[in-house]
Design an enzyme around this catalytic site. Sequence first.
Site, mmCIF file in Angstrom:
data_model
loop_
_atom_site.group_PDB
_atom_site.id
_atom_site.type_symbol
_atom_site.label_atom_id
_atom_site.label_comp_id
_atom_site.label_asym_id
_atom_site.label_seq_id
_atom_site.Cartn_x
_atom_site.Cartn_y
_atom_site.Cartn_z
ATOM 1 N N ASP A 12 -44.862 -11.319 68.479
ATOM 2 C CA ASP A 12 -45.683 -11.838 67.380
ATOM 3 C C ASP A 12 -46.631 -12.866 67.982
ATOM 4 O O ASP A 12 -46.432 -13.325 69.114
ATOM 5 C CB ASP A 12 -44.779 -12.494 66.319
ATOM 6 C CG ASP A 12 -45.590 -13.083 65.177
ATOM 7 O OD1 ASP A 12 -46.539 -12.415 64.717
ATOM 8 O OD2 ASP A 12 -45.306 -14.222 64.761
ATOM 9 N N SER A 13 -47.628 -13.230 67.209
ATOM 10 C CA SER A 13 -48.543 -14.275 67.662
ATOM 11 C C SER A 13 -47.815 -15.614 67.802
ATOM 12 O O SER A 13 -48.300 -16.512 68.471
ATOM 13 C CB SER A 13 -49.689 -14.418 66.664
ATOM 14 O OG SER A 13 -49.166 -14.658 65.364
ATOM 15 N N TYR A 44 -53.534 -15.441 65.636
ATOM 16 C CA TYR A 44 -54.320 -14.245 65.936
ATOM 17 C C TYR A 44 -55.227 -13.884 64.742
ATOM 18 O O TYR A 44 -56.215 -13.190 64.898
ATOM 19 C CB TYR A 44 -53.408 -13.043 66.204
ATOM 20 C CG TYR A 44 -52.709 -13.022 67.543
ATOM 21 C CD1 TYR A 44 -52.719 -14.118 68.403
ATOM 22 C CD2 TYR A 44 -52.021 -11.876 67.950
ATOM 23 C CE1 TYR A 44 -52.054 -14.074 69.622
ATOM 24 C CE2 TYR A 44 -51.364 -11.820 69.168
ATOM 25 C CZ TYR A 44 -51.375 -12.923 70.002
ATOM 26 O OH TYR A 44 -50.723 -12.869 71.218
ATOM 27 N N CYS A 75 -46.395 -8.763 64.313
ATOM 28 C CA CYS A 75 -47.569 -9.468 63.782
ATOM 29 C C CYS A 75 -48.478 -8.487 63.040
ATOM 30 O O CYS A 75 -48.885 -7.459 63.600
ATOM 31 C CB CYS A 75 -48.311 -10.086 64.964
ATOM 32 S SG CYS A 75 -49.829 -10.924 64.526
ATOM 33 N N GLU A 154 -46.589 -23.192 58.186
ATOM 34 C CA GLU A 154 -46.250 -23.822 59.477
ATOM 35 C C GLU A 154 -45.853 -25.288 59.270
ATOM 36 O O GLU A 154 -45.044 -25.836 60.002
ATOM 37 C CB GLU A 154 -47.437 -23.741 60.440
ATOM 38 C CG GLU A 154 -47.729 -22.325 60.920
ATOM 39 C CD GLU A 154 -46.941 -21.944 62.150
ATOM 40 O OE1 GLU A 154 -46.620 -22.822 62.952
ATOM 41 O OE2 GLU A 154 -46.630 -20.737 62.292
ATOM 42 N N CYS A 186 -48.425 -10.365 56.021
ATOM 43 C CA CYS A 186 -48.447 -11.395 57.069
ATOM 44 C C CYS A 186 -47.008 -11.837 57.318
ATOM 45 O O CYS A 186 -46.239 -11.999 56.363
ATOM 46 C CB CYS A 186 -49.297 -12.584 56.613
ATOM 47 S SG CYS A 186 -49.265 -13.974 57.755
ATOM 48 N N HIS A 188 -45.781 -14.614 57.920
ATOM 49 C CA HIS A 188 -45.402 -15.909 57.346
ATOM 50 C C HIS A 188 -45.145 -15.865 55.844
ATOM 51 O O HIS A 188 -44.349 -16.655 55.325
ATOM 52 C CB HIS A 188 -46.515 -16.926 57.588
ATOM 53 C CG HIS A 188 -46.627 -17.413 58.992
ATOM 54 N ND1 HIS A 188 -46.770 -16.557 60.056
ATOM 55 C CD2 HIS A 188 -46.622 -18.669 59.507
ATOM 56 C CE1 HIS A 188 -46.851 -17.267 61.165
ATOM 57 N NE2 HIS A 188 -46.760 -18.554 60.859
HETATM 58 N N1 DGL Z 1 -48.454 -13.277 62.709
HETATM 59 C C1 DGL Z 1 -49.714 -13.313 61.999
HETATM 60 C C2 DGL Z 1 -49.778 -12.121 61.033
HETATM 61 O O1 DGL Z 1 -48.775 -11.565 60.623
HETATM 62 C C3 DGL Z 1 -49.887 -14.600 61.233
HETATM 63 C C4 DGL Z 1 -50.202 -15.796 62.105
HETATM 64 C C5 DGL Z 1 -51.469 -15.602 62.917
HETATM 65 O O2 DGL Z 1 -52.577 -15.657 62.352
HETATM 66 O O3 DGL Z 1 -51.351 -15.353 64.101
HETATM 67 O O4 DGL Z 1 -50.874 -11.719 60.694
#
Ligand code: DGL
Length: 273
Positions: A12-13, A44, A75, A154, A186, A188
């Site tokens: 993941d990012s 990302y 991600c 976050e 997403c 998060h």
């Molecule tokens: N992991 C990213 C997503 O699911 C969220 C955080 C990011 O922008 O990197 O899109």
Amino acid sequence: MSIIDKPIGVFDSGIGGMTVLKALTEAMPNESFVYFGDSARVPYGTKSAPVVKQFSLQNSLFLLKHNVKLIVVACNSASALALQFLQERLSIPVIGVIEPGVKALMKESAGDPVGVIGTRATISSGAYQNAIKKYDENRKIFVQPCPLFVPLIEEGMTNGEIPIKIAEYYLNSMKLERIGALLLGCTHYPLMREVIAQVMGEAVTVVDSAGTTAESVKEELKQRGWLKSQGFPSLDFYASDVSSEIERRSRAFFGGELPVVKKVEFEVADFWV
Ligand code: DGL
């Protein structure tokens, strides 16, 4: 080591992908996992496709060095922008979260219009819109980037007045479209599910892709005869930057205890360019 005994790689990012890792470990309790969070280069969701492709390939090469049998792109932004790019370049199966997410969304929406929220990169890529059209080309789709959700989450601000106000700001117009189901596109957003569900109202089912992604991975392994049904699983957790907060926040995303995070040493990991 036989292929069946190799671990599953997940990247993941950052640490948001822990929501997906959790579902994977629950669905496949005998599998070992190597998780890589690119905490040095997160987010990302604000970056361009060429950059996300480059980072995603580097992350995958790191996981390949750990002898993984399959890679899960947890991600959404990387799945939206880089999945095909990775699949064309790697010799092991690579599974993203877009198709599984759409599967969950279609199951819960019963023919009604659907909504998808995500980062700017995910929404503007059109990946979800295209995947939904493949299922049902006449389905009405409403999308909304919610760029403030990731920094809010976050910060641990997943409840209360401020998240509700921000969720209303992003979601009020989608609410008027009378959608049947909303996909949290997403990593998060599942942590803000309560607020999002409250703002959307009872008529809207809020779904995420973690469970269906785990199902897709399990199915892929089963079909290949690579699914482990016994043995002692291990979990390795790597990140490209390790701040004092990372372990506490990772546990919040994972919803449980995690091993100590190991920092990827740039000078040792020779894939970093
Ligand atoms: N992991 C990213 C997503 O699911 C969220 C955080 C990011 O922008 O990197 O899109």
